[in-house]
Design a protein around this motif. Structure first.
Motif, mmCIF file in Angstrom:
data_model
loop_
_atom_site.group_PDB
_atom_site.id
_atom_site.type_symbol
_atom_site.label_atom_id
_atom_site.label_comp_id
_atom_site.label_asym_id
_atom_site.label_seq_id
_atom_site.Cartn_x
_atom_site.Cartn_y
_atom_site.Cartn_z
ATOM 1 N N VAL A 9 -28.819 -58.642 73.881
ATOM 2 C CA VAL A 9 -28.256 -59.277 75.110
ATOM 3 C C VAL A 9 -28.528 -59.067 76.084
ATOM 4 O O VAL A 9 -28.917 -59.488 76.994
ATOM 5 C CB VAL A 9 -27.403 -57.113 75.725
ATOM 6 C CG1 VAL A 9 -26.293 -57.568 76.202
ATOM 7 C CG2 VAL A 9 -26.213 -56.918 74.438
ATOM 8 N N LEU A 10 -29.636 -58.435 76.460
ATOM 9 C CA LEU A 10 -30.596 -58.050 77.348
ATOM 10 C C LEU A 10 -31.504 -59.850 77.412
ATOM 11 O O LEU A 10 -31.343 -60.030 78.749
ATOM 12 C CB LEU A 10 -31.920 -57.403 77.417
ATOM 13 C CG LEU A 10 -32.662 -57.050 78.415
ATOM 14 C CD1 LEU A 10 -31.436 -55.666 79.012
ATOM 15 C CD2 LEU A 10 -33.610 -56.313 78.536
ATOM 16 N N ALA A 11 -31.847 -60.458 76.629
ATOM 17 C CA ALA A 11 -32.120 -62.051 76.463
ATOM 18 C C ALA A 11 -30.990 -62.835 76.740
ATOM 19 O O ALA A 11 -31.055 -63.165 77.700
ATOM 20 C CB ALA A 11 -32.649 -62.453 75.379
ATOM 21 N N ALA A 12 -30.022 -62.417 76.762
ATOM 22 C CA ALA A 12 -28.872 -63.475 76.945
ATOM 23 C C ALA A 12 -28.635 -63.578 78.210
ATOM 24 O O ALA A 12 -28.023 -63.881 79.016
ATOM 25 C CB ALA A 12 -27.520 -63.269 75.774
ATOM 26 N N LEU A 13 -28.610 -62.048 78.474
ATOM 27 C CA LEU A 13 -27.819 -61.881 80.405
ATOM 28 C C LEU A 13 -29.227 -61.533 80.986
ATOM 29 O O LEU A 13 -29.414 -62.828 82.761
ATOM 30 C CB LEU A 13 -28.600 -60.388 80.305
ATOM 31 C CG LEU A 13 -27.253 -59.196 79.647
ATOM 32 C CD1 LEU A 13 -27.353 -58.188 80.456
ATOM 33 C CD2 LEU A 13 -25.803 -59.762 81.508
ATOM 34 N N ALA A 117 -28.137 -47.099 78.833
ATOM 35 C CA ALA A 117 -28.317 -47.286 80.272
ATOM 36 C C ALA A 117 -28.966 -49.075 80.342
ATOM 37 O O ALA A 117 -28.410 -48.673 82.189
ATOM 38 C CB ALA A 117 -29.156 -46.075 80.741
ATOM 39 N N VAL A 118 -29.847 -48.451 80.322
ATOM 40 C CA VAL A 118 -30.854 -50.152 80.474
ATOM 41 C C VAL A 118 -28.761 -51.510 80.312
ATOM 42 O O VAL A 118 -28.835 -52.799 81.756
ATOM 43 C CB VAL A 118 -31.203 -50.447 80.751
ATOM 44 C CG1 VAL A 118 -31.702 -52.014 80.488
ATOM 45 C CG2 VAL A 118 -32.572 -49.523 80.816
ATOM 46 N N CYS A 124 -23.455 -54.458 84.943
ATOM 47 C CA CYS A 124 -22.422 -54.673 86.083
ATOM 48 C C CYS A 124 -22.798 -55.563 87.171
ATOM 49 O O CYS A 124 -23.288 -56.998 86.874
ATOM 50 C CB CYS A 124 -22.857 -53.207 87.177
ATOM 51 S SG CYS A 124 -22.517 -51.525 86.765
ATOM 52 N N THR A 125 -21.331 -56.066 87.574
ATOM 53 C CA THR A 125 -20.738 -57.432 88.003
ATOM 54 C C THR A 125 -22.082 -57.432 89.158
ATOM 55 O O THR A 125 -22.823 -58.380 89.676
ATOM 56 C CB THR A 125 -19.728 -57.794 88.347
ATOM 57 O OG1 THR A 125 -18.794 -57.067 87.468
ATOM 58 C CG2 THR A 125 -19.528 -58.870 89.316
ATOM 59 N N ALA A 126 -21.681 -56.239 90.001
ATOM 60 C CA ALA A 126 -22.856 -56.536 91.311
ATOM 61 C C ALA A 126 -24.085 -56.504 90.807
ATOM 62 O O ALA A 126 -24.982 -56.852 91.847
ATOM 63 C CB ALA A 126 -22.581 -55.305 91.761
ATOM 64 N N PHE A 127 -24.639 -56.370 90.287
ATOM 65 C CA PHE A 127 -25.840 -55.742 89.614
ATOM 66 C C PHE A 127 -26.551 -57.225 89.558
ATOM 67 O O PHE A 127 -27.623 -57.748 89.799
ATOM 68 C CB PHE A 127 -26.787 -54.710 88.870
ATOM 69 C CG PHE A 127 -28.323 -54.493 88.570
ATOM 70 C CD1 PHE A 127 -29.090 -53.587 89.212
ATOM 71 C CD2 PHE A 127 -28.154 -55.576 87.750
ATOM 72 C CE1 PHE A 127 -30.220 -53.671 88.892
ATOM 73 C CE2 PHE A 127 -29.962 -55.099 87.684
ATOM 74 C CZ PHE A 127 -30.582 -53.834 87.583
#
Length: 210
Positions: A9-13, A117-118, A124-127
């Protein structure tokens, strides 16, 4: 959250965010103005006073402290004057905040909860949006929220490394957007001290390097 899913997930983001940073033009008017200031620093070599063009006049920009502009200018020097370079510092600020968030939640809960949590924060869209825009918002968020998280760790163990982290982030916040960073940090700390009677933490934190 499982470790494999977390990294996927983190890599895709990260890939999507970096790709958008490199391909989407800067937004008018604020991001374009801040990006131009960083580009001007890189072109002129003047990393002390921010400059931009307003009403066809090249003039100094005194609206905000220069840290984000200086970082953007340095990345423009390294990668060329482009959208990716001027947006890289906010992205790195977001990554630092996620790291602090993970370490803090892991300390008070466990690693899977920290990873969850990460992911919740990063999706989150704004982040997600602020992490790739050439503005001061994400870096200020990193400084204030990161300082609050480290302060909570300091309250738990009074470890000097957490106090140093609080001081470093608040100092960075001052040269990102001025005293507002101290106000945004100080208000929740003061409320916590009043409600939970944790005045000891405020007095034990070394506010001066003496």
């Amino acid at each position: 959250m499982k470790l494999r899913i977390f990294w996927l997930v983190l890599a895709a983001l990260a890939v999507v965010r970096l790709a958008l940073m490199a391909t989407v033009p800067v937004f008018e008017p604020s991001e374009a103005r801040y990006a131009a200031i960083s580009a001007n620093m890189a072109r002129s070599g003047d990393f002390v006073v921010p400059h931009f063009t307003h009403n066809l006049e090249y003039q100094s920009f005194d609206g905000k402290p220069p840290l984000v502009f200086q970082a953007g200018g340095l990345f423009c020097k390294a990668f060329g004057v482009n959208e990716f370079a001027v947006r890289l510092f906010p992205f790195l600020s977001a990554a630092l905040l996620l790291l602090i968030l993970y370490r803090t939640v892991k300390r008070f809960a466990d690693a899977p909860t920290g990873r969850l949590a990460v992911v919740v924060c990063a999706t989150c869209t704004a982040f997600f949006a602020a992490a790739g825009i050439s503005m001061t918002d994400m870096t200020l968020t990193c400084c204030v929220a990161g300082a609050l998280l480290l302060y909570r760790c300091f309250l738990d163990g009074f470890a000097s490394r957490y106090a140093a982290g609080v001081a470093a982030l608040l100092g960075a916040g001052m040269i990102v957007k001025g005293p507002v960073s101290l106000v945004m940090f100080g208000l929740p700390v003061l409320v916590d001290a009043i409600v939970n009677r944790r005045w000891k933490g405020i007095f034990n934190l070394k506010w001066l390097a003496v």
